[in-house]
Design an enzyme around this catalytic site. Structure first.
Site, mmCIF file in Angstrom:
data_model
loop_
_atom_site.group_PDB
_atom_site.id
_atom_site.type_symbol
_atom_site.label_atom_id
_atom_site.label_comp_id
_atom_site.label_asym_id
_atom_site.label_seq_id
_atom_site.Cartn_x
_atom_site.Cartn_y
_atom_site.Cartn_z
ATOM 1 N N LYS A 163 0.839 -1.208 0.000
ATOM 2 C CA LYS A 163 0.000 0.000 0.000
ATOM 3 C C LYS A 163 0.868 1.250 0.000
ATOM 4 O O LYS A 163 0.615 2.203 -0.727
ATOM 5 C CB LYS A 163 -0.873 0.044 1.269
ATOM 6 N N CYS A 192 -19.147 -0.978 8.484
ATOM 7 C CA CYS A 192 -19.457 -0.228 9.713
ATOM 8 C C CYS A 192 -20.738 -0.666 10.412
ATOM 9 O O CYS A 192 -20.685 -1.048 11.580
ATOM 10 C CB CYS A 192 -19.528 1.258 9.391
#
Ligand code: NAD
Length: 463
Positions: A35, A293
């Site tokens: 990343k 979430c």
């Protein structure tokens, strides 16, 4: 201001890039080398509209750096954001191991002047004090060899450093798919701390956003800042997500009743949404809520309530309505096709919502699993998953490169994600390519008449 963001996922990278964009000097730290390599080259490892552009702008202006070196990040930042994941454990509680590791490392490297450590990750109530304790543990571990070498006691040294940092809760409310927009145009900013010094620094950090200097509409009044104690700030995040998830479960329950009595949930939602006490958002019936979430945050709140001797009946009901709702498309497929064994079903959309590549806890995953169990072949087309070729660990599904290849040979289609481009597909052609032109509109997103004119047998949810 000098900022360090630790964890560059959907929240950390957007936060870091937006803070750099408004003029702060930001170092983003991640322990994933791949990343970091991508981000250094100006590429975003996630699909998020507008993110690559502001990242590249900040890199060109030398406002942002990316590294795996947490010591360098901690040394740089006056404000240190913890933005790592807090996924669910099988028990429903939050897995805090990533936050713990970061807090310990911050303690191990904390030095220099006063710092504010910010819990940006969604963390259970009480985590502010807990993070403080872990940071202090990290400091103590580092101090041990110094005591023998340099004199002075560990507790004296810890005391000196203890006075030099505070922990603030600053929960994040951005929505994947519009995360950059949401960061520059928040409904509110929540800051939880009992330290006036830390709160003052956080207010300075966010001042350009509060004053709407980067807002789409700069003439709006300033962004409300809710300054409160740390526990209340942590609870605000859970309560917000639990409320939204419950609102969706509510409308889905009403939709299921509409299906039985012949009412149209779209009309019902419009009729109740115009009541200003209710509001029209989060009243779209469909195949249920998912993502990284809502499921984990509602479970965590139920778990916290349980820990403190309270059974959260309403939240448990919201979860159970949702579990059933995620399979509503199967009920409807069985209603039309009867036997699903040996049939082919095509999914339009895989991600948990449009404009993101996030597959975490996506309703499509439940559908694939159940259809596979029933002996159904599953194909799928998704604008991001099909184009990037990134499989997100998907199995039991054949990912097609375009909607027509998806339709070819299918006995039914299920619209799972309301990607905007699904409004304008060549449905007449797709209907001709199918064995049975059946479509289950799992988001009530398409126009029934248009689909019927294209030759489809159309079924929505509660319509
Ligand atoms: N995704 C959302 O829409 C959203 C919205 C609001 C709040 N949140 C909350 O924000 C937090 C982060 O969520 P996310 O979706 O951005 O997570 P994510 O999984 O996308 O990103 C987490 C990042 O942290 C990195 N990381 C893990 N351990 C690390 C360590 N020790 N050092 C450095 N980096 C490390 C990972 O490599 C990853 O890049 C969670 O608590 C989540 O609940 C998420």
């Amino acid at each position: 201001m000098r900022v360090c963001v630790i964890g560059t996922g959907y929240v950390g990278l957007v936060t870091g890039a937006c803070l750099a964009h408004i003029g702060h000097q930001v170092i983003c730290v991640d322990n994933n080398e791949e990343k970091v390599k991508l981000m250094k080259a100006g590429q975003s490892p996630i699909f998020e509209p507008g993110l690559s552009e502001i990242m590249q702008f900040a890199i060109q202006n030398e406002q942002i750096e990316f590294t795996t070196d947490i010591a360098a990040g901690v040394a740089h930042g006056e404000i240190l954001f913890i933005a790592v994941g807090t996924p669910s454990l099988p028990t429903g509680e939050s897995d805090m191991r990533y936050v713990e590791a970061v807090a310990r490392e911050i303690g191990a490297h904390l030095n220099g002047g006063y710092k504010v450590i910010v819990n940006k990750s969604t963390v259970p109530i009480g985590s502010g004090d807990w993070v403080r304790m872990i940071v202090l543990d990290g400091i103590t571990e580092r101090q041990k060899p110094l005591v023998t070498a340099g004199g002075g006691t560990t507790s004296q040294r810890v005391f000196e450093i203890e006075a030099k940092f505070d922990v603030v809760s600053n929960p994040e409310f951005l929505r994947e798919g519009s995360a950059v927009y949401d960061t520059f145009n928040p409904d509110r900013i929540v800051l939880g701390s009992n330290s006036p010094r830390a709160l003052a620094m956080m207010q300075e950090l966010y001042a350009p956003i509060v004053k709407r200097q980067y807002a789409t509409d700069p003439f709006l009044p300033p962004v409300p800042v809710v300054m409160t104690d740390i526990n209340s700030a942590e609870m605000i995040k859970y309560a917000a997500n639990a409320f939204l998830a419950t609102k969706i479960s509510f409308i889905n329950e009403v939709a299921n009743i509409c299906d039985r009595v012949g009412a149209d949930i779209s009309q019902v939602a419009k009729g109740i949404g115009l009541d200003s006490r209710i509001g029209s958002r989060f009243l779209q019936a469909g195949v249920g809520w998912g993502g990284s979430c809502f499921p984990k945050d509602v479970s965590a709140l139920i778990h916290t309530a349980d820990d403190y001797g309270y059974e959260a009946h309403l939240l448990k009901a919201a979860v159970s309505v949702n579990q059933r709702q995620r399979l509503i498309a199967i009920e409807k497929l069985q209603q039309v096709l009867k036997i699903l064994k040996g049939k082919t079903v095509g999914l339009l959309g895989l991600t948990f919502k449009p404009d993101t590549d996030d597959m975490r806890d996506a309703p499509a995953l439940n559908l694939i699993e159940h259809l596979n169990r029933l002996g159904t072949k599953v194909k799928a087309y998704d604008p991001v998953v099909s184009q990037t070729g990134i499989r997100h660990g998907l199995c039991g599904v054949q990912v097609e490169t375009d909607p027509e290849r998806l339709a070819d040979g299918c006995d039914a289609l299920v619209l799972v994600t309301e990607w905007q481009q699904f409004r304008n597909l060549d449905y007449s052609r797709m209907a001709r390519l199918m064995n049975n032109p059946v479509i289950i509109d799992g988001r009530n997103f398409l126009e029934r008449e248009e689909l019927q004119q294209a030759g489809f047998y159309y079924l929505g949810v509660g319509r």
